[in-house]
Design an enzyme around this catalytic site. Structure first.
Site, PDB file in Angstrom:
ATOM      1  N   HIS B 316       0.797  -1.219   0.000  1.00 35.34           N
ATOM      2  CA  HIS B 316       0.000   0.000   0.000  1.00 35.34           C
ATOM      3  C   HIS B 316       0.831   1.270   0.000  1.00 35.34           C
ATOM      4  O   HIS B 316       0.312   2.352  -0.299  1.00 35.34           O
ATOM      5  CB  HIS B 316      -0.965   0.007   1.193  1.00 35.34           C
ATOM      6  CG  HIS B 316      -2.157  -0.858   0.971  1.00 35.34           C
ATOM      7  ND1 HIS B 316      -2.136  -2.205   1.171  1.00 35.34           N
ATOM      8  CD2 HIS B 316      -3.405  -0.573   0.516  1.00 35.34           C
ATOM      9  CE1 HIS B 316      -3.317  -2.717   0.870  1.00 35.34           C
ATOM     10  NE2 HIS B 316      -4.102  -1.753   0.460  1.00 35.34           N
ATOM     11  N   GLY B 317       2.084   1.166   0.340  1.00 37.64           N
ATOM     12  CA  GLY B 317       2.896   2.377   0.291  1.00 37.64           C
ATOM     13  C   GLY B 317       4.230   2.176   0.958  1.00 37.64           C
ATOM     14  O   GLY B 317       4.373   1.357   1.866  1.00 37.64           O
TER      15      GLY B 317
END
Lengths: 461, 466
Positions: B316-317
Site C-alpha cells: 500500500h505504500g
C-alpha cells in the site's frame, strides 16, 4: 485461484426490453451532457473563488513528457465548465444542504478543520501549544476543494506567489455570518514582539513605531456556546501589547468592541468593513496625536449584492443567498481633487497616477474589498495636510481599508504590503523621511505565516 | 487519467464507446480498446508508459519461453527471472527511496536517496503480470501466443491503474471472443454510475469530515478521533470500491466479467472475514502466490502469514505506517487463527462485531497517519489522554451538519442492492420493478455526480498512489 465467473441467469424478453431502455436513457444523458460540454461556451473566471480558471495549456516537449500538458487539458476541461457559477450555486443551495441539519439555535455549520487550541485544563506538566494560528491538514486524506487551506489573496490574476496566512481553514457559518476559527498564537506573539524590537533597533529612536494588530470577527460575533471552538484573539492581543518594547501598541480591540452592533466586519468576507477600519484609524490618530476627520465628512457609498471570499471557501448557501451591502467612504479631499495618489511597483519604481479608490460597481461581487486597492503595488498619497507627519504603513490586506481614513491625518502616506514589498524597510523609511511607521496587520499575519515577511523586508537588500 | 473527472466521463468515455461499438469483430474491438487504453495511460504517464509496455513484452516473452521449455529447468528459470524482473521494477520505482532513507537512518549511511516518481498503477499491473507468469508456469493457463492479446490484458484501461488485480484466467477466453448483451451493457452502465456516485457523492464528502476530525487530531476530543477514523474507513471504502465498481462496470460494457473486489466488508464479524471482503483481488493474490511459499520450513504456516501481511502493508505504500497497518491486521488474523474457526463462530455475533469494528477503525487510523508522531497523537486522543475531553461542541455540530450523509454512508455500506437482487431472484415482479426503478435512479445519480464533479476539480482516487 481467482474465483471463476458465474453464468448470468438466462434473461427473459421483458428484462431485455428494460435493459435496452436503460441503455437508451443513460446514453442519452451521457451523450447530451457530453455534447453540451463541447458545444457551449466555456467560463474563464470564477468570481466566487476570486481566480482565473485554468487556461488551455501551451504545448512544449518538456510539458508533454512530464504529463503536465495532457493533465492540463483535462484540468482545463473540468475547470471551465459552461455555466460553472450557476452549477456551483446549485450545489451550494440544493445539494450540499442535504448532508445534514444546522446545529442549535444559532444554526451553526462548520467548514474545514477546527484549529488546535490550548487544552481545556492545561496541567502543569503539559508542554505549551505550538500550533501556529493557521492550521494545516496532515495525514493522507484527500482535501476537497471546499476545505482547501490555500490562503486568500486580494489579488486577482496575480502571478505573484499566493499571500499566506490571512485565512483560517476552519470556518463556521453562524447566524448568517462566516467566522474564521482562530488557532492561537502558539508562541508567535513573542516572536512578533521580537520582530518589532528589531524594527525599533534598526529604525532608531527618532521615529514613532506603532503596532496595530487587528482582530477578526471571531472576537466579536462568535456565540458564547461555541467559544470552545476557537482560541482567544484578545488574549494574544494582550500578550503582544505586554511583550512589545519600544513600539507602541494601538489597541483597536476596545473601540471595535464598543461598536460591535454596527457593521464593523463583513458577514461574507474574511476582512473587516470600512466602518471597522474607521474606528481603528480613529484610535490610531488619537494615540498618534494627529487630526482626524469625523465620518460625516466622508461620502458614504453603498453597493448591494456583496458576497465576499468566505463563500468561496465554504460554499455555504447561507452566505451565497444572503448578500450584504458593501459600504465604503470617500474622503472629501478626494472628491475635491486635493489628493495626489501615485502607485509604484513592488520595487518602488514605475510611478503611475491613480485614484484613491477603485470603483466597486465594476468589480465582481466577491472582490469588492479591492475598492481599497490591490496589495502588490506601493501606494503613495500626498494629502495636502501640512503637519510634517509622514506615515509608512506596513500592512496586509486588512490595512488597505485604513487608507481613506488616514488622509486627514498625515501629510504623506505610503502603503506597503509586507508580502510583496521588495526594498529594504529601514532604508525605505529613511528615504521617505518617515516620522511614523504603522504596522497594520490582521492577527493572522502578525502571529502566522506572514510574520516571516516582516523579518524579510527589514533585512532584504 | 482519472475516472472521476468530467474529461473522462464526458469526452474520453463517449468517444471510446462510439468507436468501440462501430468496430466489427473482437479483433478490431481489441485494437480500439488497446489504443484507448494506451491513450488513457499515456495521458498521465507519457514516459512511464514505456515501462508498462516493457513489462508487457518481458512477461509475454516469459510466458512463451515457459511454454516452450515446459518440464525443463529452463522454464523455472524463466519464471524466476520474469518474477524477479517484475519485483525489481516495483522495487526500483516504488521502494528505492524508502529503502535508501531507512538504510541511512538505521546504519548512519549517506546513500543518495533517489527521487523517483511512482508510475501510476505499477503495483496493479505488475501483480497482474506476476500472476500470469506463475499461472503459465503452474499450467493453470496457456501462454498467450498473440502479443496484442497479452497487451490488452496488461493495459486494459478499466482496471489498469487502480485494480482490481484481474487474473489472466478470468478474462482469457473473453480476450479472444466475447459478446456484450443488452443486459451486460445496462448492468455495466449502472455499475459505472454507482461507482462514480460512491466516489463523488460519498467518499469526497466524507473526506471533508475525516480531514476535519483527523487533520488536527491533537486538538480533537476522544469521540472526534474515533469519529474521524470511522468516517475515514467509510471514505476509503467508497473511494476504492467505487473505483472497482467503475472498473467492473466498464469491463462489463465491453463484455468482460471481472471478479468482485469488495463484498461489503463492514458487515464482517471478524477480521479474517473482513479481509475476505476487502480488496479481494489483493488478498487472493497473496493467498495464492505467497502464503505457502516454502521459505520458512516447518513454520511456513506462520512465516507465510507474517509475509503476507508484511507485503499487504508495504504494497500500500513505502512508509512505516503501512507496514504497521499490515502487521496489525496480521496480528488479529493470527489471533483468530489461534482461537480456531469453530471457537470464533461460537462467539455471539454481537460480541464479534463489538470486537471487530474498533479494530477496523483503528486500522484505518494507522492507514491515515503517515506521520507516526501524529499517529501517536491519535492514540493519545482516542483513549482519552488528549486533554480535550470526551465529546465537544464541534463533534455535535459535525454530527448535525452531516447526519444525513452519515446515515446514507452507513446504509450504502450494507448489502442492500444484493438483498433486492435476492428478492428479485425469487419473485419476477420484484426483479422487473427493481430493474426498471434502477433506470431513473442511475440517471439521477449520474447527473448529481456530474454536477458535484464541477465542485471537485482535483480529487484523485486514493488508491492511485499505490
Amino acid at each position: 485461484m481467482a474465483e471463476k465467473k458465474k453464468k448470468a441467469p438466462a434473461s427473459s424478453k421483458g428484462m431485455k426490453v428494460i435493459a435496452v431502455f436503460n441503455i437508451i436513457v443513460i446514453l442519452a444523458v451521457l451523450f447530451a451532457a457530453a455534447a453540451a460540454l463541447v458545444i457551449l461556451p466555456r467560463e474563464t473566471v470564477s468570481t466566487e473563488e476570486n481566480r482565473t480558471l485554468t487556461k488551455f495549456p501551451e504545448f512544449s516537449l518538456s510539458s508533454y513528457l512530464s504529463g503536465d500538458y495532457t493533465e492540463g487539458i483535462a484540468e482545463y476541461y473540468d475547470d471551465t465548465v459552461p455555466h460553472r457559477s450557476d452549477i456551483k450555486s446549485i450545489i451550494s443551495t440544493y445539494i450540499l444542504p442535504l448532508k445534514g441539519v444546522k446545529y442549535g439555535e444559532d444554526s451553526i455549520e462548520i467548514y474545514g478543520n477546527v484549529p488546535a487550541k490550548p487544552k481545556q485544563e492545561p496541567a502543569a506538566t503539559e508542554p505549551p501549544a505550538t500550533e501556529p494560528a493557521v492550521t494545516e491538514t496532515t495525514g493522507t486524506g484527500t482535501a476537497p476543494a471546499e476545505t482547501t487551506t490555500v490562503p486568500v489573496t486580494t489579488l486577482p490574476d496575480s502571478n505573484e506567489p499566493a499571500a499566506e496566512g490571512e485565512i483560517s481553514d476552519g470556518i463556521v457559518v453562524v447566524n448568517g455570518r462566516g467566522i474564521m476559527l482562530y488557532g492561537g498564537a502558539g508562541g508567535m506573539d513573542k516572536s512578533y514582539a521580537d520582530c518589532m524590537a528589531n524594527y525599533r533597533k534598526e529604525l532608531g529612536k527618532d521615529i514613532n513605531i506603532w503596532s496595530m494588530v487587528i482582530p477578526t470577527s471571531v472576537s466579536f460575533y462568535m456565540p458564547e456556546n461555541y467559544l470552545s471552538l476557537t482560541a482567544s484573539e484578545k488574549d494574544d492581543l494582550d500578550s503582544i501589547a505586554k511583550l512589545l518594547k519600544g513600539v507602541t501598541p494601538v489597541d483597536v480591540y476596545t473601540p471595535l468592541l464598543a461598536h460591535k452592533n454596527e457593521n464593523i466586519y463583513a458577514r461574507t468576507d474574511h476582512h473587516w468593513s470600512a466602518l471597522g477600519a474607521f474606528y481603528a484609524a480613529q484610535e490610531f490618530a488619537k494615540q498618534a496625536g494627529v487630526p482626524f476627520a469625523p465620518i460625516e465628512e466622508y461620502e458614504k457609498n453603498t453597493i448591494r449584492g456583496y458576497v465576499g471570499t468566505l463563500y468561496g471557501y465554504t460554499k455555504s448557501a447561507d452566505l451565497l443567498n444572503n448578500p450584504e451591502n458593501f459600504v465604503y467612504y470617500r474622503p472629501k479631499a478626494d472628491i475635491d481633487g486635493k489628493l495626489t495618489v501615485t502607485k509604484y511597483d513592488e520595487w518602488f519604481t514605475d510611478p503611475t497616477e491613480y485614484s484613491l479608490l477603485n470603483d466597486p460597481t465594476k468589480m465582481d461581487k466577491s472582490q469588492m474589498y479591492l475598492t481599497y486597492g490591490t496589495d502588490e503595488l506601493i501606494t503613495h498619497v500626498e494629502t495636502g495636510v501640512k503637519n510634517g507627519r509622514i506615515l509608512v504603513v506596513f500592512k496586509d490586506s486588512y490595512g488597505n481599508a485604513l487608507l481613506p481614513f488616514l488622509t486627514s491625518s498625515f501629510e504623506h502616506i505610503y502603503m506597503c504590503d509586507i508580502r510583496y514589498f521588495k526594498p529594504n524597510a529601514m532604508y525605505f523609511c529613511q528615504q521617505q523621511k518617515a516620522t511614523d511607521v504603522l504596522f497594520a496587520l490582521s492577527i493572522y499575519s502578525a502571529v502566522g505565516g506572514n510574520q516571516e515577511c516582516l523579518n524579510r523586508i527589514l533585512y532584504q537588500w | 487519467m482519472v475516472f472521476s473527472k468530467l474529461f473522462f466521463v464526458y469526452l474520453f468515455l463517449p468517444l471510446c464507446l462510439v468507436i468501440y461499438w462501430l468496430a466489427r469483430g473482437t479483433n478490431n474491438k481489441n485494437t480500439v480498446l488497446i489504443l484507448f487504453s494506451l491513450i488513457f495511460y499515456a495521458w498521465g504517464e507519457p514516459v512511464y508508459i514505456l515501462l508498462m509496455l516493457l513489462s508487457a513484452v518481458v512477461n509475454y516473452a516469459a510466458g512463451l519461453g515457459i511454454e516452450k521449455y515446459r518440464g525443463r529447468k529452463t522454464a523455472s528459470l524463466i519464471t524466476a527471472l520474469a518474477v524477479i524482473y517484475d519485483l525489481l521494477m516495483l522495487g526500483i520505482f516504488k521502494y528505492s527511496g524508502f529503502i535508501a532513507e531507512n538504510l541511512n537512518a538505521f546504519f548512519s549511511l549517506s546513500l543518495p536517496v533517489p527521487d523517483i516518481r511512482l508510475p501510476i498503477g505499477i503495483s496493479f499491473y505488475t501483480f497482474q503480470t506476476i500472476s500470469y507468469v506463475i499461472d503459465v508456469s503452474w499450467e493453470d493457463v496457456a501462454a498467450q501466443k498473440r502479443f496484442k492479446n497479452f497487451l490488452l490484458y496488461v493495459s486494459l484501461f478499466p482496471q489498469l491503474v487502480a485494480g482490481p488485480i484481474v487474473r489472466y484466467s478470468t478474462i482469457e477466453q473473453e480476450i479472444q471472443e466475447r459478446h456484450a448483451s443488452a443486459e451486460d451493457i445496462a448492468y455495466g452502465l449502472n455499475r459505472l454510475i454507482l461507482g462514480l456516485s460512491k466516489k463523488v457523492l460519498l467518499a469526497n464528502q466524507l473526506s471533508v469530515i475525516a480531514d476535519a476530525a483527523l487533520g488536527n487530531v491533537g486538538g480533537a476530543t476522544a469521540f472526534g478521533a474515533w469519529y474521524g477514523a470511522a468516517v475515514y474507513a467509510l471514505q476509503i471504502y467508497f473511494d476504492f470500491s467505487g473505483y472497482s465498481d467503475i472498473a467492473i462496470g466498464l469491463g462489463r460494457i465491453f463484455g468482460f466479467h471481472f471478479d468482485e473486489n469488495f463484498r461489503h466488508p463492514f458487515v464482517c464479524k471478524d477480521i479474517t472475514e473482513f479481509w475476505q471482503r476487502w480488496h479481494i483481488s489483493l488478498s487472493t493474490f497473496f493467498r495464492d502466490y505467497l502464503l505457502y511459499v516454502p521459505i520458512f520450513g516447518k513454520r511456513r504456516k506462520y512465516g507465510g502469514l507474517f509475509l503476507v501481511w508484511l507485503c499487504t502493508g508495504i504494497w500500500h505504500g513505502a512508509n512505516w505506517n503501512f507496514i504497521l497497518w499490515g502487521l496489525y491486521y496480521g496480528f488479529f488474523v493470527f489471533f483468530e487463527m489461534q482461537l480456531g474457526k469453530k471457537r470464533v463462530k461460537k462467539i455471539p455475533a454481537l460480541l464479534r462485531h463489538l470486537y471487530s469494528k474498533p479494530v477496523i477503525v483503528i486500522g484505518f487510523a494507522i492507514f491515515y497517519f503517515e506521520d507516526l508522531g501524529q499517529l501517536g497523537s491519535f492514540f493519545r486522543t482516542a483513549f482519552g489522554f488528549g486533554g480535550h475531553g470526551i465529546f465537544g461542541v464541534q463533534d455535535a455540530i459535525s454530527l448535525h451538519n452531516n447526519c444525513f450523509l452519515l446515515i446514507a454512508a452507513v446504509l450504502c455500506s450494507l448489502p442492500l442492492i444484493e438483498g433486492i437482487k435476492k428478492l428479485g431472484e425469487k419473485a419476477a415482479p420484484v426483479r422487473y420493478i427493481s430493474h426498471f426503478a434502477a433506470i431513473p435512479a442511475a440517471a439521477v445519480l449520474l447527473l448529481l455526480s456530474s454536477i458535484m464533479l464541477v465542485d471537485a476539480t482535483t480529487n484523485p482516487f486514493l488508491y492511485f498512489r499505490f
